[in-house]
Structures are given as C-alpha cells and as structure tokens.
Motif scaffolding. Sequence first.
Motif, PDB file in Angstrom:
ATOM      1  N   LYS A 163       0.828  -1.202   0.000  1.00 10.36           N
ATOM      2  CA  LYS A 163       0.000   0.000   0.000  1.00 10.36           C
ATOM      3  C   LYS A 163       0.865   1.256   0.000  1.00 10.36           C
ATOM      4  O   LYS A 163       0.545   2.251  -0.664  1.00 10.36           O
ATOM      5  N   GLN A 213       1.823   9.243  -6.265  1.00 10.33           N
ATOM      6  CA  GLN A 213       2.357  10.577  -6.043  1.00 10.33           C
ATOM      7  C   GLN A 213       3.433  10.948  -7.066  1.00 10.33           C
ATOM      8  O   GLN A 213       3.624  12.122  -7.380  1.00 10.33           O
ATOM      9  N   GLU A 246       0.975   3.981  -2.991  1.00 13.25           N
ATOM     10  CA  GLU A 246       0.738   5.401  -2.729  1.00 13.25           C
ATOM     11  C   GLU A 246       1.876   6.256  -3.277  1.00 13.25           C
ATOM     12  O   GLU A 246       1.644   7.323  -3.868  1.00 13.25           O
TER      13      GLU A 246
END
Length: 299
Positions: free
Chosen positions: A99, A107, A103
């Motif tokens: 995770k 970004q 993420e």
Amino acid sequence: EPVTLNTWAIGKWLGVGTALMLVNLLIPAIYAWRQDENHSIAIALLIAAGVKLAFLPVIVQPHIATTLMMELDVHYLEGDLEELRTKDHDLRREDRELKHQEELGRQERYQTLGMERAQRAQDLAQRRAQHQQQCQELVKRVKDFVQLVQMAKGKWKTFLRIHFGLEILPPLAYILMVIFVIFGVKPHPEVLMVVSAAPLSMAYLWLQVLPLASFNQKVENWKRLTEDNDIYRILGQEEKTIMFTVFRYRITWRKVRLSIMSLAVSMAIKQGRGLITAFLNALDGSKFDVETAMESLVT
C-alpha cells in the motif's frame, strides 16, 4: 522431531497436591491422638495417609500418561497455530508495504517517464496478485486447522468429561464439608479420609486443563490481533469448534485461577479456623490453647 514436554510442572502440581492431602489427614490425626485415649481415630487417619502414599505411585501413572499424551497433541496444535499466526503477521506487513509503494507510485506518476512508471505499476500488480493468492491459501489453511482442532477435541472429549466428572467430586465434597464446619458440624473421620484427596484431585484436573487453557488463550489473542477480515470471521464463527471445552464450558486461565483460589480459600478456612478462634479468645483475655486451636480443625 523430538518434543520437550513440561514434566517439571507435572511433578510440581502432583507434589503440591500430595502435600496438601497429607496435611488434611495428619493435622486431624495429631489432634485425635492427643484427645483419644484409644487412638482409634488417629490410627485410622494415619493408616489412610499411609495407604494413599503407598498406592500413589500406581494411581498417578495413568494421570501422568494421559497428561503427557494430551500435552503432546496440544503442542503440535500450538505449533501449527503459531505458524499460521506468523504467516498472517507477515502477510499483513507485506500488505502495508504494498500500500505504501502504491501510494508513492500515485504521487510520482507525473515525475517519472511513462515506460518506467508502467514497469513499476506492472511489478506492483504482480506482487499484489501474489499477495492475494497467499492470503487465500492462508484462509484455506486456517479452515483446515479448524478441522484439525475438531478432530483433536473429538479424541479427548469423552475422556475429559469422565475425568472431570470423577475428579471434581472430592473438591466439591471438601467445599461442602467446609460449609458444615463453618456452621459447627463436626465431620466424621471417614469423611475426612474421602475429602482429603481434594487437593490431589484438583492437581489432576489442573494438569489436564493447563495446556488447554494455554491453547485457548493463544487462539483468543490471534483473533484479537489479526487484521485479516476473513481470518477474524472464521475464528469468530468457529469459536466453539476451535476452543477446547468441557461440558460446553470453555477452559480459560480465569476459570483455572478461580478454581485454584476456591480450593485455597476452602483450605484456609478449614485449617485456619482453629488459629482464628484461638486468636479471638486471646483478644478476650483467654489463654492461647494449642489443643483448642487444633480441635477447631476437625470440628
């Protein structure tokens, strides 16, 4: 694979139970010897203590054997349980790492080249697919483990019921006798001979339930700490199947401690009543009388 069993704990509990059984016989015997000119009651109690000691090595052998067999079965179950818990913990840690990387990928999607971003996303997708497959395999193993525990419970179910039904009688009789003592009823010597086995009977029970209580506690801890919804659901729905019970009562450390405290309080009341009586008499100005104190142990 060699397995190291906790034989020291078995010897400790049997030693404590035997010592307390002898205390229940010898203290009344000492008083009866001082008060009865014929010494008939004292001799009967001393003979009972001698007979119990003589046959003790023979009597305890089946209890030791069944305790070791049960402890061995529980040992293997706990090994499988610990392996599943470790795998569950590793998968949850891997899930958090995935995770976090996903993420970071979201970004940085505007800061990297298209081909590099696509390769990284593909690698993450493959790792996520492998992770989900491992989670599904773990859930299947948990279901198989539930069935394994059910088989072990079926193996010991009848034995535990018979054993508990027989061994619980002396402790219950002992507690009942303490109630009679509180109300001033003097127990008959034959009653003392029977209920004197209460500590040893409770030691037999504790030997059987301690590994079961330990296993139940580990299952409960796993259910409380797991982050996998499927595993939590299985452990919750199959709670009655995966937990060891006797007469539908789950064996827990709390109930074991409560039984130990109950017997300890009963013995303290039974054996300490004379000392309390003598102390209260001393507060009233009466002379401390050892014989009066000992008399209260059997009245």
